[in-house]
Design a protein around this motif. Sequence first.
Motif, PDB file in Angstrom:
ATOM      1  N   VAL C  34       9.022  -1.773   0.552  1.00  0.00           N
ATOM      2  CA  VAL C  34       8.002  -0.840   0.329  1.00  0.00           C
ATOM      3  C   VAL C  34       8.841   0.062  -0.020  1.00  0.00           C
ATOM      4  O   VAL C  34       7.969   1.326  -0.531  1.00  0.00           O
ATOM      5  N   ALA C  35       9.770   0.345   0.494  1.00  0.00           N
ATOM      6  CA  ALA C  35      10.466   1.456  -0.223  1.00  0.00           C
ATOM      7  C   ALA C  35      10.660   1.929  -1.169  1.00  0.00           C
ATOM      8  O   ALA C  35      10.558   3.359  -1.944  1.00  0.00           O
ATOM      9  N   ASP C  36      10.943   0.841  -2.007  1.00  0.00           N
ATOM     10  CA  ASP C  36      10.703   1.013  -3.844  1.00  0.00           C
ATOM     11  C   ASP C  36       9.709   0.727  -4.276  1.00  0.00           C
ATOM     12  O   ASP C  36      10.090   1.126  -5.673  1.00  0.00           O
ATOM     13  N   TRP C  37       8.357   0.991  -3.210  1.00  0.00           N
ATOM     14  CA  TRP C  37       7.093   0.782  -4.008  1.00  0.00           C
ATOM     15  C   TRP C  37       6.941   1.941  -4.357  1.00  0.00           C
ATOM     16  O   TRP C  37       5.112   2.464  -4.835  1.00  0.00           O
ATOM     17  N   ALA C  38       6.935   3.418  -4.125  1.00  0.00           N
ATOM     18  CA  ALA C  38       6.363   5.282  -4.364  1.00  0.00           C
ATOM     19  C   ALA C  38       5.088   4.824  -4.324  1.00  0.00           C
ATOM     20  O   ALA C  38       4.223   4.607  -4.524  1.00  0.00           O
ATOM     21  N   GLY C  39       4.617   4.739  -2.497  1.00  0.00           N
ATOM     22  CA  GLY C  39       3.571   5.498  -2.382  1.00  0.00           C
ATOM     23  C   GLY C  39       3.104   3.340  -1.825  1.00  0.00           C
ATOM     24  O   GLY C  39       1.921   3.581  -1.016  1.00  0.00           O
TER      25      GLY C  39
END
Lengths: 142, 142, 142
Positions: C34-39
């Motif tokens: 989720v931290a990598d998914w930009a929102g």
Amino acid sequence: MGQATTFTLEVPTRNRCEFVDVTRRVQAVVDQAVADWAGVDTGTVICYVPHTTAGITIQENADPDVVHDVLWKLEQLIPKNEHAYRHAEGNTDSHIKASMMGSSVTVLVSGGKLVFGTWQGIYFTEFDGPRTRRMIVKIIAD
Amino acid sequence: MGQATTFTLEVPTRNRCEFVDVTRRVQAVVDQAVADWAGVDTGTVICYVPHTTAGITIQENADPDVVHDVLWKLEQLIPKNEHAYRHAEGNTDSHIKASMMGSSVTVLVSGGKLVFGTWQGIYFTEFDGPRTRRMIVKIIAD
Amino acid sequence: MGQATTFTLEVPTRNRCEFVDVTRRVQAVVDQAVADWAGVDTGTVICYVPHTTAGITIQENADPDVVHDVLWKLEQLIPKNEHAYRHAEGNTDSHIKASMMGSSVTVLVSGGKLVFGTWQGIYFTEFDGPRTRRMIVKIIAD
């Protein structure tokens, strides 16, 4: 939006209860989908059985004795005839075995290949054959 | 990025062990999602049960005797009381039956319809009712 | 096209038959994705076991007696030794138990969190340990 492709395979079975190894056929379908995906080779495969007296599972495909033993044990636990069964078609056991195996398996695809451990294969699990069955294979690109 | 919609359904149950046919309710949710998808009518549905004493399975919905027989056999294999059970709530059997059925089913959608064989339906499988349960239905467009 | 990330976790087991609670480790993997998914913070997680003598299931993680009882009952139904077993490795029961639990679970993600009922957890189900096992966790953003 991602890319998804669905194929329907015929699976002929030869016995009342039988595990049919469909691994190669599923991989062939993945090969075809990946060829259409213009460079995408990772995704997810759903193998779905549209029947209620057959199922699908992942099991060892190295030693055929494993499948023999699984079928034997399922028959011991859930014999064909029981005094309390009401379903008139005489295949109650087939329905129960199918629910225990499940109606679909999900397998990951990486580098165009099904992600498996060393000995894994996909088995169509027939419990009321012989019949000509169907299996639907859906491949969803990442 | 694809389109996905999630709905939560209440499932009231009336017996300790019971199969509740939720097929029409899942199809209604699919109808609603497809109406929002601006022309997309293929996808994948995940029906998920957020409980550990209930599960979900696909079974025949033509003859109610099938469900009667499945429940009877599960009770024979996994009776409510066993001398070795330690879990103090007295519903160990419910937990085991739930794990055997599974906590989710995956069904394909084509032409706006759940892809089923002739006799298939989706059953919420209650093993520790009666209660008001929940089922989460997620629909992912292709 | 959506976003998907795959992680492989090592799962060491200590007994022949054992349920290992992997819930926190799966949530940690979701946090990272989720931290990598930009929102984007909703999606679907597939936990996949690339073994044929181990499986995966969702069960209660509040009272450890539940897991004790499930393991006891599985052993009663499917004992290690049976006269009819042909598979020479002596782990036929492990294969059957694995197929009954299943090789994958699908869990929804909402607000960055695994969607669970109050008492649910994900268990890696070892049936032929102790070994160092693997579990593959794939997270697909909506």
